[in-house]
Every structure is written in C-alpha cells, then in structure tokens.
Enzyme design. Sequence first.
Site, short mmCIF file in Angstrom:
data_model
loop_
_atom_site.label_atom_id
_atom_site.label_comp_id
_atom_site.label_asym_id
_atom_site.label_seq_id
_atom_site.Cartn_x
_atom_site.Cartn_y
_atom_site.Cartn_z
N CYS A 32 89.06 79.52 6.78
CA CYS A 32 90.48 79.84 6.92
C CYS A 32 90.70 81.28 7.37
O CYS A 32 91.84 81.72 7.53
CB CYS A 32 91.22 79.59 5.61
SG CYS A 32 91.81 77.89 5.43
N PHE A 33 89.62 82.06 7.55
CA PHE A 33 89.68 83.40 8.14
C PHE A 33 90.63 84.33 7.38
O PHE A 33 91.37 85.12 7.98
CB PHE A 33 90.10 83.31 9.62
CG PHE A 33 89.44 82.19 10.35
CD1 PHE A 33 88.08 82.23 10.62
CD2 PHE A 33 90.16 81.07 10.74
CE1 PHE A 33 87.46 81.19 11.27
CE2 PHE A 33 89.54 80.02 11.39
CZ PHE A 33 88.18 80.08 11.66
N CYS A 34 90.60 84.22 6.05
CA CYS A 34 91.42 85.08 5.19
C CYS A 34 92.90 84.96 5.52
O CYS A 34 93.66 85.92 5.38
CB CYS A 34 90.97 86.54 5.28
SG CYS A 34 89.24 86.80 4.84
N ASN A 35 93.33 83.80 5.99
CA ASN A 35 94.73 83.58 6.36
C ASN A 35 95.14 82.20 5.87
O ASN A 35 95.27 81.25 6.65
CB ASN A 35 94.91 83.70 7.87
CG ASN A 35 96.38 83.81 8.27
OD1 ASN A 35 97.27 83.43 7.51
ND2 ASN A 35 96.62 84.33 9.45
N THR A 36 95.32 82.09 4.56
CA THR A 36 95.62 80.79 3.96
C THR A 36 96.93 80.23 4.47
O THR A 36 97.08 79.01 4.64
CB THR A 36 95.66 80.91 2.43
OG1 THR A 36 94.45 81.53 1.98
CG2 THR A 36 95.78 79.55 1.78
#
Length: 564
Positions: free
Chosen positions: A109-113
């Site tokens: 999720c690339f630190c972007n929930t």
Amino acid sequence: RFEDGTASFLDIIALKHGFDVLERLTGGMEKIKQHTFVLAHYTYSVLSTLKYTNGAPVVRIYSDTDFSSPDVQGPIINFNVLDENGAVIGFSQVDKMAGLYNIHVRTGCFCNTGACQMHLDMSNEDIKRNLQAGHVCGDDMDIVDGHPTGSIRISFGYMSSFEDAQNFLKFIIETRLSKSNTEIPFQSSVAKLTAECVPGHHSSCNKADHLSPVPHVSNRELSGDPLMKSTGSWQPAETEAESIRAAVSETSVPPCRRSGEPITVTSIYLYPIKSCSAFEVTEWPVGNQGLLYDRNWMIVNQNGVCLTQKQEPRLCLVYPSIDLEQNVMVIEAEGMDPISVSLEENTGKETVISESKVCSHRVKTYDCGERIATWFSACLGRPCRLIRQSSDVNNKSHQKHTKGLASAAGISLSLVNEAQYLLINVASIRQLKEHISTRLEEPLEMEELIRRFRANIVISAPESFEEEEWAEISIGALRFQVVGPCSRCQIICINQQSGERNKEVLQSLSAARGRKTNFGIYLMNQPLRSSLPGVLSVGSRVLPVLKENTEIHPPTSSEEKCSG
C-alpha cells in the site's frame, strides 16, 4: 525542532552540488520531468491495451489521471495483474517473478492506506479483517478472501531508458501472453510527446532516436531478444492453464487419502549454517527448536546483514557437517582447507551478545571469531563473519505459527525464516518434475529437485500434494502441528550442486499451482518434556491427521475409502 541530535549540515551543503551535477548532466529538473513522463506514458499506453484472447485486460491500472500531462501525473504506474477471468494475481507472486527478470518493483500500500482503500474499493471493515487475518505492512499476504491487500508500482528516474520500459513490457507479455501474437497499438500522441519533450543532446536522458517509440509493438517484437525469452509462464495463458489445472486437479489436494499405502520418511536434512549446503543424516536428535543444530549459525556481511543464496549463490557450495562424537562442526569448500568450529557455546565473559535480524524478527547472536571470519572472507571473496544464535534469549515464534499449540509460550525458533521444520513430499516433486521436463532440453534429476527445496523432512506419500490437507502428523513418538504452506522464492532456481540459476523451476511451480508458489508445509512441535532428546529417523512411519481432525487409517478392504 524535530531533529534527533545535530542536523546533518554536511549533507545540506552537498545538496547544491548535487543539483548542479543534475543540471550539468541532464539539463535540469524540467528535462528530467519530461523524460521520465514520456517513459511512464509509453508504458501506460501499452499496458492499458494488453488483453487476453477472450478480451479481458491483463492489468488493472490505478490512476487519478489519464497520463496526459506531466504537470499532474508523475512517472509512476500503479497496477495489479489479472488472470484471464479478471481475478487479481497477488503482488508477491508478481514480485517474485519480476526478480527473475532483474526487475525491481514496489508492492503493498506504499504507506498510503487511504489511496489503497479508495482504488482497491476497501472499506474500514475490510482493513480490520485483513489485520485480523494477520496481514501487516511488508508481508506477502497479498490476497485475503479473494480481494487484494495492495498493488504493484513501477517508477522511472532520470537514468531510466526506453529499453528499461520495453524490458518491463517483455516481462508482462512473456509471462501473461506468451502464446499471443496480437498487435499492440501505440498511440501517436506518445511519439509526438517524445519528440517534443526529450532533448537529443542530454546523454543521461538518452538520445531522441533512442527513446522514440515504434508505431506498433507486438508481442513477437518485444520478445525478439533471445536472452529475454521464457520457456514458461508464471501464470499460463488460457489453453495451457486449462490443461495444467486439469492435470493438477486430478492429483493435488485430495479430500482424503485415496490409498492405504504407508507414508514413510525417506530423507532428513539439516542446515547448520543458514543458506549453506545441506547435511544429510539417517537419524538425528530433535531439540526444542527443531533438529539439533539446524540453522544455529549464519553468515553476515561487514554491516551485520545476513547473507543468503539470493545475494550469494555460492553459499550452496559451502558444506558444513556435524560430528556429535567430536563435538565439532566441520566446514568444507572447494579450494579451501577444512576448518572446524566447536559445538560448545561460547558463554565467557568476553562474549559480546548482539542483535541480528532474520526476516522480520530479531535474534540474539554472538560472533564466532577472527579465524573463521578470515576463512569465510577468503572463500566468498568478500568481508564477512560467522555468527551463532545465543541460547540466552530464545527467538519466539510468530503468533500465527503458535496458534492452537498447548504450550505456545515455550516454543522457539532457531535462525529459520518461518517455522522449526519444512516437509516436502516426493510425489509432489515427481509431478512438478513432469511440468519442468517439458520446458528444459535436459530434465532435472529428482535428487537435484529435492535439494533445491531445502526441506528438513522428505516423505514418500502415495498422492501428490496430499500433505496440504494435513493438520497434524506423528512420526514415531514425535507429534507435529502443520502451521501452513511454504511460499517459495528465487532460491529454488539455484542448482544446489553448482550455484547456477535458471527460471524454469519457479515458473513451472507457479504455472502448476495456479496463482501461488506454495510447495511443502511448515511444521512445529511442542517442547520435549523428557530429559532425553527425541530422535527422527529415516524409514519412520508418518501418521497424518486431516484438517477436519480425522485421523487417516489404511482402508479396511481392497476398496479405497475416505476416513470419516
């Protein structure tokens, strides 16, 4: 104000010099923006046109723009790969196969929930359910209840080239559309954008003719490089998938045992030094962490990071063996004099206990000294050291692996990645060998395949993959709980006798098993209550219990029966 200590003023001073170098090499940030956007636009345009023969898209791209302007869209493409039925193929599966093509992707999720929830259409309840299932940031739990937990991301930088974009597209096409010759149209607007935005005199941005896309790109053209040709796909095209799935469905994961033939242990292996060669035995003591001395040592680089065959394939050519009578481990390698290490743990006051990391968990270790460090550094041609796990602090196993065990608090791990034991079935190896043989000019021998999967316990069961239906097994007086399947990585692509790599084993495994690369099962056993260690022996009878907690017995008549 938020710095922990003195600000790195030397790095701040270096920023100006860094920007000056970029300006001199590339023509400035504006040129970099245009160059990277052209590559992203080209890749996006081709990806969005890829379709299976039934018309279904190969990828699902997540974007808030249509890649029409670099002012609102960066050089990043976020997507998931789909099968011909529209189901998402897990990102960890794609990541493993991309590694075989020397392609690095980011996943999750690339630190972007928030963006993850929006584009994957996940509710707050879905996020909670994923967490309850054990999903955490950085793991390979990519599918929960049929829904993806994240996606895949590729990024382009100022050093990226048109060949990099084409190599990525080759990877997708060869593994998804290997039997298709459909022409892939290329939008003329991309060619126009390339000519306008990419200067020909900036070498690091690549020359204009080097970046100019061809009018049409076909699968055959993208696969023209013989070095990039694949002998198989990690998720086969429709016709191949149907035949493979039909064959696998007849033999894999039976609802119950279809044969009364006994199951026995055929081989036992331990790996005293993590990622080095196997030490085969006919019987061996069992301790509270698994086979005695299994993965008690590991090799680390000069920064203390564990070395595995992924970074150093030559580790498989280092042969450790345990001599219980002499109480030593003897290590051998070609071109090196044998060296021995005492099995007695160094508990002196001068011993320095340090913290190391194995996968996601931390372990207490100590250094084995300069003599053995010099030996390994000479053997591998790089500075490295041998360290051993300290018995002072046990490495507690993951919660997901102790669930249901009566004495979970007392179970610990050595320097293994997941569980105390790994078990594979010869019948499953034999079926996989048949798939691999169709892809190779010279078929692999059974013994070589068995060693590639680096199991502790090898059994001979009548049915392939029936081990995946077991909840528990008993071997002699020892009782083990099955804690899950082993998801395979690139190490099975390494020939354990030569250190050479190939792609066919992992590709064939993935093709035969559907969307995952599972092979073998993890086992845990409860701490031994007896003061005497248990012993695991070749030839011992294996008695499995089905996941429905129904013990399997031989049929009572000549007809095959399912256990009730």
